[in-house]
Design a protein around this motif. Structure first.
Motif, short mmCIF file in Angstrom:
data_model
loop_
_atom_site.label_atom_id
_atom_site.label_comp_id
_atom_site.label_asym_id
_atom_site.label_seq_id
_atom_site.Cartn_x
_atom_site.Cartn_y
_atom_site.Cartn_z
N LEU A 85 0.88 -1.17 0.00
CA LEU A 85 0.00 0.00 0.00
C LEU A 85 0.92 1.22 0.00
O LEU A 85 2.13 1.09 0.24
CB LEU A 85 -0.87 0.01 1.26
N TYR A 86 0.36 2.40 -0.24
CA TYR A 86 1.19 3.61 -0.21
C TYR A 86 1.40 4.03 1.24
O TYR A 86 0.45 4.41 1.92
CB TYR A 86 0.55 4.71 -1.05
N PRO A 87 2.65 3.96 1.73
CA PRO A 87 2.91 4.20 3.15
C PRO A 87 2.61 5.61 3.62
O PRO A 87 2.27 5.82 4.78
CB PRO A 87 4.40 3.88 3.32
N THR A 88 2.72 6.59 2.69
CA THR A 88 2.50 7.97 3.13
C THR A 88 1.03 8.38 3.03
O THR A 88 0.66 9.47 3.44
CB THR A 88 3.36 8.96 2.30
N LEU A 89 0.20 7.50 2.48
CA LEU A 89 -1.24 7.78 2.47
C LEU A 89 -1.88 7.07 3.66
O LEU A 89 -1.36 6.08 4.16
CB LEU A 89 -1.89 7.25 1.17
N ASN A 94 -5.65 5.20 0.81
CA ASN A 94 -5.28 4.03 0.00
C ASN A 94 -6.53 3.37 -0.57
O ASN A 94 -6.58 3.02 -1.75
CB ASN A 94 -4.51 3.01 0.83
N LEU A 95 -7.53 3.20 0.28
CA LEU A 95 -8.77 2.57 -0.16
C LEU A 95 -9.42 3.37 -1.28
O LEU A 95 -9.86 2.81 -2.29
CB LEU A 95 -9.73 2.41 1.03
N ARG A 96 -9.45 4.71 -1.10
CA ARG A 96 -10.06 5.55 -2.13
C ARG A 96 -9.29 5.41 -3.44
O ARG A 96 -9.87 5.23 -4.51
CB ARG A 96 -10.07 7.02 -1.69
N ARG A 128 -1.39 7.33 8.73
CA ARG A 128 -0.62 6.88 7.57
C ARG A 128 -0.34 5.38 7.67
O ARG A 128 -0.04 4.88 8.77
CB ARG A 128 0.70 7.64 7.47
N VAL A 129 -0.37 4.71 6.52
CA VAL A 129 -0.23 3.26 6.50
C VAL A 129 1.15 2.81 6.98
O VAL A 129 1.31 1.69 7.46
CB VAL A 129 -0.56 2.73 5.07
N ARG A 130 2.15 3.71 6.90
CA ARG A 130 3.48 3.30 7.37
C ARG A 130 3.48 3.00 8.87
O ARG A 130 4.40 2.35 9.37
CB ARG A 130 4.55 4.34 7.00
N THR A 131 2.44 3.46 9.58
CA THR A 131 2.35 3.18 11.02
C THR A 131 1.52 1.92 11.29
O THR A 131 1.34 1.54 12.44
CB THR A 131 1.69 4.36 11.78
N SER A 133 0.30 -2.10 11.42
CA SER A 133 0.85 -3.45 11.53
C SER A 133 0.43 -4.23 10.29
O SER A 133 -0.41 -3.78 9.51
CB SER A 133 0.27 -4.12 12.78
N LYS A 134 1.03 -5.43 10.14
CA LYS A 134 0.66 -6.26 8.98
C LYS A 134 -0.83 -6.60 8.99
O LYS A 134 -1.50 -6.55 7.96
CB LYS A 134 1.50 -7.55 8.99
N GLY A 135 -1.36 -6.93 10.18
CA GLY A 135 -2.78 -7.28 10.29
C GLY A 135 -3.67 -6.13 9.83
O GLY A 135 -4.69 -6.34 9.17
N MET A 136 -3.26 -4.90 10.16
CA MET A 136 -4.06 -3.73 9.76
C MET A 136 -4.00 -3.55 8.25
O MET A 136 -5.00 -3.22 7.61
CB MET A 136 -3.55 -2.47 10.49
N ARG A 137 -2.82 -3.78 7.67
CA ARG A 137 -2.70 -3.64 6.20
C ARG A 137 -3.56 -4.70 5.50
O ARG A 137 -4.18 -4.42 4.48
CB ARG A 137 -1.23 -3.75 5.77
#
Ligand code: ATP
Length: 194
Positions: A85-89, A94-96, A128-131, A133-137
């Protein structure tokens, strides 16, 4: 929804996949179990059209993947071991973004509803997605599948590295998707959850 017919794959002289036949109907969760190198990822990549079969065919919703590379993508969502996913979004952004790539436009409350259905905690929607966890992604990945209105899920070791609670949550989500008629093909080493 997904079918492989007499499918083989050779890399040079090496046979990675012997003739394989499988069918995944709507509402099925089909687990590919096998040793390292058994050909699980190869099978998934053939469904995704990332590689071409040496012989045999792969169908998604009755369409030959090799002859309909773009069209067949509309029916599927793919969650690899590490979902990119885009880490800075944020999760919501990301979903949008991925929904719009799939030609779907949703307002904020619709996007939030997908993330909620996928089990992401509300506080995370605007982080932001960079924060994450794998489960959240993985949950954002499921929300993308829901938003895209995907009919089949292709999963390559989605629970590897997840803690037991996150793995259980992921299994519960897959069962929820099964109720909606999703056809799921999952490569996994997780015998327990399979
Ligand atoms: P794992 O459980 O380790 O992920 P897998 O069942 O997913 O394994 P694949 O990645 O499908 O296995 O690989 C099947 C076989 O094909 C392996 O022996 C691998 O080394 C070989 N292989 C995969 N990709 C290539 C490639 N691009 N070129 C040559 N050989 C390859």
């Amino acid at each position: 929804m997904l079918s492989a017919q007499n499918l083989t794959k050779q890399y040079g002289f090496f046979t990675a996949l012997h003739p394989l036949d499988l069918t995944v109907n709507p509402g099925d969760i089909y687990c590919l179990l096998g040793a390292n190198g058994a050909g699980k990822t190869t099978t998934i990549n053939l469904f995704l059209g990332f590689i071409a079969p040496t012989s045999g065919k792969v169908f998604i919703n009755g369409l030959d993947v090799q002859e309909n590379l773009i069209q067949t993508k509309k029916f599927i969502a793919y969650i690899p071991e590490n979902l990119m996913l885009y880490p800075t979004l944020t999760g919501l952004e990301n979903l949008r973004y991925f929904s719009e790539l799939a030609g779907k436009k949703y307002n904020l409350s619709q996007l939030s509803a997908f993330l909620e259905e996928a089990g992401l905690q509300t506080e995370a929607f605007h982080k932001r997605v960079r924060t994450y966890s794998k489960g959240m992604r993985q949950k954002v990945g499921i929300a993308i599948a829901l938003a895209k209105d995907a009919r089949a899920l292709l999963l390559d070791e989605p629970t590897s590295g997840l803690d037991p609670q996150a793995s259980n949550e992921f299994s519960a989500l897959l069962l929820q998707m099964k109720q909606k008629g999703m056809a799921t093909l999952m490569a996994t080493h997780d015998l327990f959850h399979a």
